[in-house]
Scaffold this active site. Structure first.
Site, mmCIF file in Angstrom:
data_model
loop_
_atom_site.group_PDB
_atom_site.id
_atom_site.type_symbol
_atom_site.label_atom_id
_atom_site.label_comp_id
_atom_site.label_asym_id
_atom_site.label_seq_id
_atom_site.Cartn_x
_atom_site.Cartn_y
_atom_site.Cartn_z
ATOM 1 N N GLU A 247 53.206 -20.805 -16.538
ATOM 2 C CA GLU A 247 54.419 -20.584 -15.760
ATOM 3 C C GLU A 247 55.628 -20.541 -16.705
ATOM 4 O OE1 GLU A 247 53.736 -21.830 -11.400
ATOM 5 O OE2 GLU A 247 54.540 -23.539 -12.490
ATOM 6 N N GLY B 196 61.320 -19.345 -9.732
ATOM 7 C CA GLY B 196 62.384 -19.378 -8.734
ATOM 8 C C GLY B 196 63.584 -18.523 -9.086
ATOM 9 N N HIS C 260 53.992 -29.624 -14.045
ATOM 10 C CA HIS C 260 54.896 -28.544 -13.631
ATOM 11 C C HIS C 260 56.206 -28.673 -14.414
ATOM 12 C CE1 HIS C 260 57.508 -26.011 -11.253
ATOM 13 N NE2 HIS C 260 56.416 -25.447 -10.752
ATOM 14 N N GLU D 206 59.159 -28.402 -13.590
ATOM 15 C CA GLU D 206 60.202 -29.187 -12.908
ATOM 16 C C GLU D 206 59.975 -30.684 -13.124
ATOM 17 O OE1 GLU D 206 59.719 -27.317 -9.078
ATOM 18 O OE2 GLU D 206 60.536 -25.458 -9.900
ATOM 19 N N SER E 219 57.878 -16.423 -9.766
ATOM 20 C CA SER E 219 58.369 -15.297 -8.956
ATOM 21 C C SER E 219 57.272 -14.279 -8.627
ATOM 22 C CB SER E 219 59.561 -14.619 -9.631
ATOM 23 O OG SER E 219 60.627 -15.545 -9.760
ATOM 24 N N ASN F 48 52.447 -23.719 -3.977
ATOM 25 C CA ASN F 48 53.157 -24.963 -4.286
ATOM 26 C C ASN F 48 54.408 -25.006 -3.407
ATOM 27 O OD1 ASN F 48 54.596 -27.063 -5.405
ATOM 28 N ND2 ASN F 48 54.908 -26.082 -7.391
ATOM 29 N N TRP F 49 54.347 -25.849 -2.368
ATOM 30 C CA TRP F 49 55.473 -25.881 -1.418
ATOM 31 C C TRP F 49 56.688 -26.613 -1.999
ATOM 32 C CZ3 TRP F 49 53.121 -27.206 4.112
ATOM 33 C CH2 TRP F 49 52.208 -26.212 4.451
ATOM 34 N N LYS F 50 56.491 -27.323 -3.098
ATOM 35 C CA LYS F 50 57.583 -28.125 -3.705
ATOM 36 C C LYS F 50 58.181 -29.051 -2.634
ATOM 37 C CE LYS F 50 58.184 -24.541 -7.126
ATOM 38 N NZ LYS F 50 59.029 -23.870 -8.099
ATOM 39 N N GLY G 241 55.201 -20.316 -5.712
ATOM 40 C CA GLY G 241 56.195 -21.240 -5.161
ATOM 41 C C GLY G 241 56.820 -20.656 -3.912
ATOM 42 N N GLY G 242 58.009 -20.073 -4.067
ATOM 43 C CA GLY G 242 58.788 -19.570 -2.927
ATOM 44 C C GLY G 242 57.996 -18.746 -1.927
#
Ligand code: PGA
Length: 255
Positions: free
Chosen positions: A168, A174, A96, A98, A213, A9-11, A234-235
């Site tokens: 999640e 993150g 998600h 977010e 993470s 997930n590049w966000k 993610g990251g």
């Protein structure tokens, strides 16, 4: 046998050209990923049409990070499931934390999104997970249960069979703070139990990904758990080498 899936997930990261370079890097390294692990990449909307060629050619799935909860019409700024399907997007991340947290997406809206995605043959990657204060108050099972009851458990069995889930924990996203393998397994087993109560044996075929993470150093231990079928990254998915290393850990983890 459940599908083993590692999704990135590049966000809201990468300009178009940075994204193009990352897509080429991931596609070039894809041959290192063991057969039987499905890789999926979720770039921003602006990148979905043009830069996904090398990813598609490598057999990597393409996902959007969101879709509208309406079919079409006067919803400025929204992107519909039909639009995604029309450019060959196969998956869509829905719910998600977010989106729930910063954009006020409710369980009812998320159920609408899931239904629309399925109507257009876009497979939802549906996210659930508790906040830190909810875990500290030992409400995490009930929070996740409610998220499931209000959305996924409302689906007909034929639709349920198509979806992918992602657990999640919000406190792990993150933050560098990963759930332990035991915490992940405990919750994944609980999710599967809730789904089994509603959908029976079909729950044993649903892939449940872990997100929060996840990185090359902890992926194998997380993926080694019996009810963890992959990851939503993610990251670490913004680095081609790390993303591929995580995908390889899927096989190391499962032995
Ligand atoms: P993270 O994000 O890997 O950067 O913690 C995971 C996610 O939000 O999907």
């Amino acid at each position: 046998m459940r599908k083993k899936i590692v999704a990135g997930n590049w966000k809201m990261n990468t300009t178009y050209f940075e994204g193009e370079a990352l897509a080429k890097d991931i596609a070039g390294k894809h041959k290192e990923v063991p057969a039987g692990v499905q890789l999926i990449v979720a770039p921003p909307f602006t990148h979905l049409c043009c830069l996904t060629g090398p990813l598609r050619e490598a057999g990597i799935g393409i996902a959007a990070q969101n879709c509208a909860n309406h079919e079409s019409g006067a919803y400025t700024g929204e992107v519909s499931a039909a639009m995604l399907a029309s450019i060959g997007v196969q998956y869509c991340i829905i719910g998600h934390s977010e989106r729930r947290e910063y954009y006020g997406e409710t369980d009812a809206m998320l159920l609408e999104k899931v239904k629309l995605a399925l109507q257009h043959n876009v497979i939802p990657i549906f996210c659930i997970g508790e906040r830190l204060n909810e875990r500290e108050a030992e409400q995490h099972f009930e929070v996740v249960n409610q998220q499931l009851q209000k959305a996924i458990c409302q689906l007909p069995a034929t639709d349920f069979a198509k979806i992918i889930l992602a657990y999640e924990p919000v406190w792990a996203i993150g933050t560098g703070k990963t759930a332990t393998a035991e915490q992940a397994q405990e919750m994944h087993a609980y999710i599967r139990k809730v789904l089994r109560e509603k959908f029976g044996a079909a729950a044993d075929s649903t892939s449940i990904l872990y997100g929060g993470s996840c990185k090359p150093s902890n992926a194998a231990e997380l993926f080694g758990q019996p009810d963890v079928d992959g990851g939503l990254i993610g990251g670490a998915s913004l680095n081609g080498g790390d993303f591929i290393a995580i995908a390889k850990a899927m096989i190391t983890g499962k032995g």
